[in-house]
Write a protein that holds these residues in place. Structure first.
Motif, PDB file in Angstrom:
ATOM      1  N   THR A   7     -54.171 -20.722 -14.342  1.00  0.00           N
ATOM      2  CA  THR A   7     -55.251 -21.784 -14.785  1.00  0.00           C
ATOM      3  C   THR A   7     -55.205 -22.443 -13.804  1.00  0.00           C
ATOM      4  OG1 THR A   7     -52.517 -22.167 -13.262  1.00  0.00           O
ATOM      5  CG2 THR A   7     -52.623 -21.962 -16.275  1.00  0.00           C
ATOM      6  N   PHE A   8     -56.211 -23.247 -14.427  1.00  0.00           N
ATOM      7  CA  PHE A   8     -57.083 -24.399 -13.027  1.00  0.00           C
ATOM      8  C   PHE A   8     -56.353 -25.611 -12.789  1.00  0.00           C
ATOM      9  CE2 PHE A   8     -61.116 -23.317 -16.366  1.00  0.00           C
ATOM     10  CZ  PHE A   8     -61.966 -22.168 -14.901  1.00  0.00           C
ATOM     11  N   LEU A   9     -56.898 -26.137 -11.740  1.00  0.00           N
ATOM     12  CA  LEU A   9     -56.275 -26.776 -10.926  1.00  0.00           C
ATOM     13  C   LEU A   9     -55.643 -28.577 -12.311  1.00  0.00           C
ATOM     14  CD1 LEU A   9     -57.521 -26.583  -7.790  1.00  0.00           C
ATOM     15  CD2 LEU A   9     -55.291 -26.279  -7.770  1.00  0.00           C
ATOM     16  N   ASN A  10     -54.154 -28.424 -12.082  1.00  0.00           N
ATOM     17  CA  ASN A  10     -54.305 -30.065 -13.003  1.00  0.00           C
ATOM     18  C   ASN A  10     -54.147 -31.123 -12.718  1.00  0.00           C
ATOM     19  OD1 ASN A  10     -54.164 -31.381 -15.125  1.00  0.00           O
ATOM     20  ND2 ASN A  10     -51.821 -30.896 -15.067  1.00  0.00           N
ATOM     21  N   ILE A  11     -55.256 -32.691 -12.082  1.00  0.00           N
ATOM     22  CA  ILE A  11     -54.776 -33.406 -11.770  1.00  0.00           C
ATOM     23  C   ILE A  11     -53.259 -33.993 -11.802  1.00  0.00           C
ATOM     24  CG2 ILE A  11     -55.255 -35.933 -11.484  1.00  0.00           C
ATOM     25  CD1 ILE A  11     -57.420 -34.518 -10.854  1.00  0.00           C
ATOM     26  N   LYS A  12     -52.170 -34.077 -10.580  1.00  0.00           N
ATOM     27  CA  LYS A  12     -50.765 -34.821 -10.886  1.00  0.00           C
ATOM     28  C   LYS A  12     -50.847 -35.913 -10.803  1.00  0.00           C
ATOM     29  CE  LYS A  12     -49.255 -29.986  -8.052  1.00  0.00           C
ATOM     30  NZ  LYS A  12     -51.584 -30.068  -8.438  1.00  0.00           N
ATOM     31  N   SER A  13     -52.020 -36.601 -10.514  1.00  0.00           N
ATOM     32  CA  SER A  13     -51.557 -38.091  -9.932  1.00  0.00           C
ATOM     33  C   SER A  13     -51.372 -39.652 -11.199  1.00  0.00           C
ATOM     34  CB  SER A  13     -52.037 -38.788  -9.554  1.00  0.00           C
ATOM     35  OG  SER A  13     -53.761 -38.824  -9.580  1.00  0.00           O
ATOM     36  N   VAL A  14     -51.329 -38.974 -12.569  1.00  0.00           N
ATOM     37  CA  VAL A  14     -50.699 -39.582 -13.369  1.00  0.00           C
ATOM     38  C   VAL A  14     -50.113 -39.555 -14.113  1.00  0.00           C
ATOM     39  CG1 VAL A  14     -53.484 -40.968 -13.580  1.00  0.00           C
ATOM     40  CG2 VAL A  14     -53.263 -38.215 -14.775  1.00  0.00           C
ATOM     41  N   ASP A  15     -49.334 -40.360 -14.830  1.00  0.00           N
ATOM     42  CA  ASP A  15     -47.871 -39.663 -15.903  1.00  0.00           C
ATOM     43  C   ASP A  15     -48.612 -38.905 -17.142  1.00  0.00           C
ATOM     44  OD1 ASP A  15     -46.655 -40.610 -14.299  1.00  0.00           O
ATOM     45  OD2 ASP A  15     -46.369 -42.678 -15.208  1.00  0.00           O
ATOM     46  N   ASN A  16     -50.010 -39.343 -17.748  1.00  0.00           N
ATOM     47  CA  ASN A  16     -51.072 -38.199 -18.807  1.00  0.00           C
ATOM     48  C   ASN A  16     -51.101 -37.132 -18.382  1.00  0.00           C
ATOM     49  OD1 ASN A  16     -52.369 -39.813 -18.192  1.00  0.00           O
ATOM     50  ND2 ASN A  16     -53.259 -40.944 -19.829  1.00  0.00           N
ATOM     51  N   LEU A  22     -56.619 -33.979   0.935  1.00  0.00           N
ATOM     52  CA  LEU A  22     -56.151 -33.990  -0.414  1.00  0.00           C
ATOM     53  C   LEU A  22     -56.384 -33.246  -1.150  1.00  0.00           C
ATOM     54  CD1 LEU A  22     -53.407 -35.176  -1.489  1.00  0.00           C
ATOM     55  CD2 LEU A  22     -54.882 -36.859  -2.231  1.00  0.00           C
ATOM     56  N   ASN A  23     -57.604 -33.185  -1.549  1.00  0.00           N
ATOM     57  CA  ASN A  23     -58.519 -33.176  -2.531  1.00  0.00           C
ATOM     58  C   ASN A  23     -58.982 -31.140  -2.624  1.00  0.00           C
ATOM     59  OD1 ASN A  23     -57.792 -34.723  -5.103  1.00  0.00           O
ATOM     60  ND2 ASN A  23     -59.422 -35.802  -3.108  1.00  0.00           N
ATOM     61  N   ALA A  24     -58.607 -30.859  -1.461  1.00  0.00           N
ATOM     62  CA  ALA A  24     -59.562 -29.539  -0.949  1.00  0.00           C
ATOM     63  C   ALA A  24     -58.923 -28.308  -2.436  1.00  0.00           C
ATOM     64  CB  ALA A  24     -58.884 -28.753   0.905  1.00  0.00           C
ATOM     65  N   PRO A  25     -58.473 -28.520  -2.243  1.00  0.00           N
ATOM     66  CA  PRO A  25     -58.321 -26.898  -3.340  1.00  0.00           C
ATOM     67  C   PRO A  25     -59.347 -27.338  -4.276  1.00  0.00           C
ATOM     68  CG  PRO A  25     -55.842 -27.348  -3.461  1.00  0.00           C
ATOM     69  CD  PRO A  25     -57.517 -28.327  -2.578  1.00  0.00           C
ATOM     70  N   PHE A  26     -59.855 -28.646  -4.797  1.00  0.00           N
ATOM     71  CA  PHE A  26     -61.422 -28.538  -5.843  1.00  0.00           C
ATOM     72  C   PHE A  26     -62.343 -28.072  -5.492  1.00  0.00           C
ATOM     73  CE2 PHE A  26     -59.074 -32.414  -8.031  1.00  0.00           C
ATOM     74  CZ  PHE A  26     -58.439 -31.814  -9.227  1.00  0.00           C
ATOM     75  N   LYS A  27     -62.189 -27.744  -4.350  1.00  0.00           N
ATOM     76  CA  LYS A  27     -63.804 -27.003  -3.422  1.00  0.00           C
ATOM     77  C   LYS A  27     -63.346 -25.305  -4.197  1.00  0.00           C
ATOM     78  CE  LYS A  27     -64.883 -29.167   0.491  1.00  0.00           C
ATOM     79  NZ  LYS A  27     -65.163 -28.381   1.975  1.00  0.00           N
ATOM     80  N   ASP A  28     -62.827 -24.882  -4.420  1.00  0.00           N
ATOM     81  CA  ASP A  28     -61.965 -23.300  -4.665  1.00  0.00           C
ATOM     82  C   ASP A  28     -62.369 -23.558  -6.337  1.00  0.00           C
ATOM     83  OD1 ASP A  28     -62.408 -22.118  -2.540  1.00  0.00           O
ATOM     84  OD2 ASP A  28     -60.700 -22.932  -2.794  1.00  0.00           O
ATOM     85  N   GLU A  29     -62.261 -23.820  -7.554  1.00  0.00           N
ATOM     86  CA  GLU A  29     -63.015 -24.544  -8.786  1.00  0.00           C
ATOM     87  C   GLU A  29     -63.978 -23.589  -8.953  1.00  0.00           C
ATOM     88  OE1 GLU A  29     -59.479 -26.477 -11.364  1.00  0.00           O
ATOM     89  OE2 GLU A  29     -60.283 -24.778 -10.732  1.00  0.00           O
ATOM     90  N   THR A  30     -63.961 -23.465 -10.361  1.00  0.00           N
ATOM     91  CA  THR A  30     -65.260 -22.711 -10.952  1.00  0.00           C
ATOM     92  C   THR A  30     -65.752 -23.375 -12.081  1.00  0.00           C
ATOM     93  OG1 THR A  30     -63.936 -21.110 -12.395  1.00  0.00           O
ATOM     94  CG2 THR A  30     -64.380 -19.659 -10.154  1.00  0.00           C
ATOM     95  N   ARG A  31     -64.473 -24.554 -12.314  1.00  0.00           N
ATOM     96  CA  ARG A  31     -65.174 -25.283 -13.440  1.00  0.00           C
ATOM     97  C   ARG A  31     -66.375 -26.405 -12.840  1.00  0.00           C
ATOM     98  NH1 ARG A  31     -59.512 -28.479 -15.706  1.00  0.00           N
ATOM     99  NH2 ARG A  31     -59.277 -28.783 -13.486  1.00  0.00           N
ATOM    100  N   VAL A  32     -66.412 -27.603 -14.131  1.00  0.00           N
ATOM    101  CA  VAL A  32     -67.036 -28.846 -13.090  1.00  0.00           C
ATOM    102  C   VAL A  32     -66.487 -29.740 -12.799  1.00  0.00           C
ATOM    103  CG1 VAL A  32     -68.114 -30.486 -13.344  1.00  0.00           C
ATOM    104  CG2 VAL A  32     -68.832 -27.971 -14.797  1.00  0.00           C
ATOM    105  N   VAL A  33     -66.263 -29.354 -11.024  1.00  0.00           N
ATOM    106  CA  VAL A  33     -65.608 -31.333 -10.296  1.00  0.00           C
ATOM    107  C   VAL A  33     -66.358 -32.315 -10.232  1.00  0.00           C
ATOM    108  CG1 VAL A  33     -64.508 -31.429  -8.509  1.00  0.00           C
ATOM    109  CG2 VAL A  33     -64.215 -29.132  -9.797  1.00  0.00           C
ATOM    110  N   GLY A  34     -65.933 -33.091 -10.656  1.00  0.00           N
ATOM    111  CA  GLY A  34     -66.746 -35.088 -10.448  1.00  0.00           C
ATOM    112  C   GLY A  34     -66.184 -35.609  -9.829  1.00  0.00           C
ATOM    113  N   CYS A  35     -67.306 -36.980  -9.492  1.00  0.00           N
ATOM    114  CA  CYS A  35     -66.192 -37.661  -8.669  1.00  0.00           C
ATOM    115  C   CYS A  35     -66.688 -39.072  -9.887  1.00  0.00           C
ATOM    116  CB  CYS A  35     -66.280 -38.735  -7.602  1.00  0.00           C
ATOM    117  SG  CYS A  35     -68.827 -38.731  -7.637  1.00  0.00           S
TER     118      CYS A  35
END
Length: 357
Positions: free
Chosen positions: A16-25, A143-156
């Protein structure tokens, strides 16, 4: 281009891709399938008109770092850190403008009644730009270092674009009048140009620290019924400055996505002038009309069909097939928010089959 036939084994889940954890939804976990190319590669192919499957909203994750006080003030912190507590929602943004969190709306608004500027010409003396280099970007990167290994589109993501930032300084009425007031327009151009430079400096920090390949730029331009301003005003006052940011992104191999709420059909030509790669827009926009008229020039986000929760697998598959057939003339960005849980898999399968022919 060599076509790669669809193999059912492509839908084997590898993780599974990484999931944003910092929002309730936070959205449900997004599976990693055994795709012939990565999700990121497919997105870039889609923007060139050569997707292997239909790009969709599961393919992109956007960091809204707590390092950027705009996100804290607007209660929109989205990163790999802990959820933003209620008492930290609102407060000063990057420019010290006070925001108030409104629980019933799930978001923040500028503290009303005392705008920083009564005239745009005052900004030279009253607005202090933040020192971007002094912000703790190392914390964002760690904090967001794991996103560097994502193979999907990581943006800001940037919450306050050009017009939205002007609203925060002047309140809505003042901002709406200022962009058409000849005595204030030169000052606004100077302000927006400096804002563009600020956003570019921040994008560079995200590129260095999080290896982003996309920018999601917020700038709401309309109400539920119509735009805030004319196409001519948009082209004169806003387009050159957001284009400066978009040009930087494209020169550095980044995707530029615009988030702009409102019924903004009349302003799509301005988005194309900017060089916007993706605009999803809200459902009140006539997406089918826009697709036929502008689909070759901009990737439009189009909502997935609404299906009942008890829809059968066959019904979901047929809906996905019909959706792919309807939007096969130009590549689109399928918005899966609220879609049936099985629609994403059906969409992948049906679009892979269709695009491999």
């Amino acid at each position: 281009m060599t076509k790669v036939p669809f193999n059912p084994a492509e839908l084997e889940v590898k993780g599974t891709f990484l999931n944003i954890k910092s929002v309730d939804n936070a959205p449900a976990e997004v599976p990693i399938w055994n795709t012939p190319i990565t999700v990121r590669e497919n997105m870039f192919k889609a923007l060139k008109g050569e997707p292997m499957w239909m790009a969709n909203s599961n393919d992109i994750v956007n960091i809204e770092s707590r390092v950027n006080l705009d996100h804290v003030a607007r209660a929109e912190v989205r990163d790999l850190g802990p959820a933003q507590p209620l008492e930290e929602k609102g407060g000063p943004d990057l420019f010290g403008i006070e925001w108030v969190f409104v629980p019933v709306a799930g978001g923040s608004m500028v503290k009303p009644g005392d705008p920083t500027l009564s005239d745009a010409n005052e900004w030279y003396d009253k607005i202090t730009f933040p020192d971007i280099d002094a912000m703790p970007w190392n914390e964002m990167a760690e904090l967001n270092a794991p996103f560097k290994d994502e193979t999907r589109v990581v943006g800001c993501c940037f919450q306050n674009g050009m017009f939205e930032r002007l609203i925060s300084f002047m309140d809505f009425e003042g901002a709406a009048m200022a962009v058409i007031d000849e005595d204030q327009q030169d000052a606004i151009h100077d302000l927006f140009d400096k804002l563009a430079d600020m956003y570019i400096a921040m994008i560079k920090k995200y590129m260095e620290g999080a290896n982003v390949c996309e920018v999601l730029f917020h700038d709401d331009w309309g109400t539920q019924r119509s735009p805030f301003f004319s196409l001519a005003t948009c082209r004169e006052m806003i387009v050159p400055h957001i284009k400066k940011v978009a040009d930087f992104c494209h020169e550095n191999g980044l995707i530029f996505q615009l988030h702009s709420c409102g019924c903004n059909e009349l302003l799509v030509p301005a988005m194309i002038d900017i060089g916007v790669d993706i605009w999803s827009g809200q459902p009140m926009n006539d997406k089918d009309m826009l697709y036929e008229k502008y689909g070759k020039d901009i990737m439009l986000g189009i909502e997935a069909p609404v299906l009942p929760a008890d829809a059968t697998d066959e019904e979901v598959e047929e809906a996905a097939k019909a959706y792919v057939e309807k939007y096969s003339k130009y590549p689109i960005y399928a918005s899966l928010r609220g879609a049936h849980p099985k629609f994403a898999e059906a969409l992948y399968r049906q679009s892979r089959i269709a695009y491999a022919k």
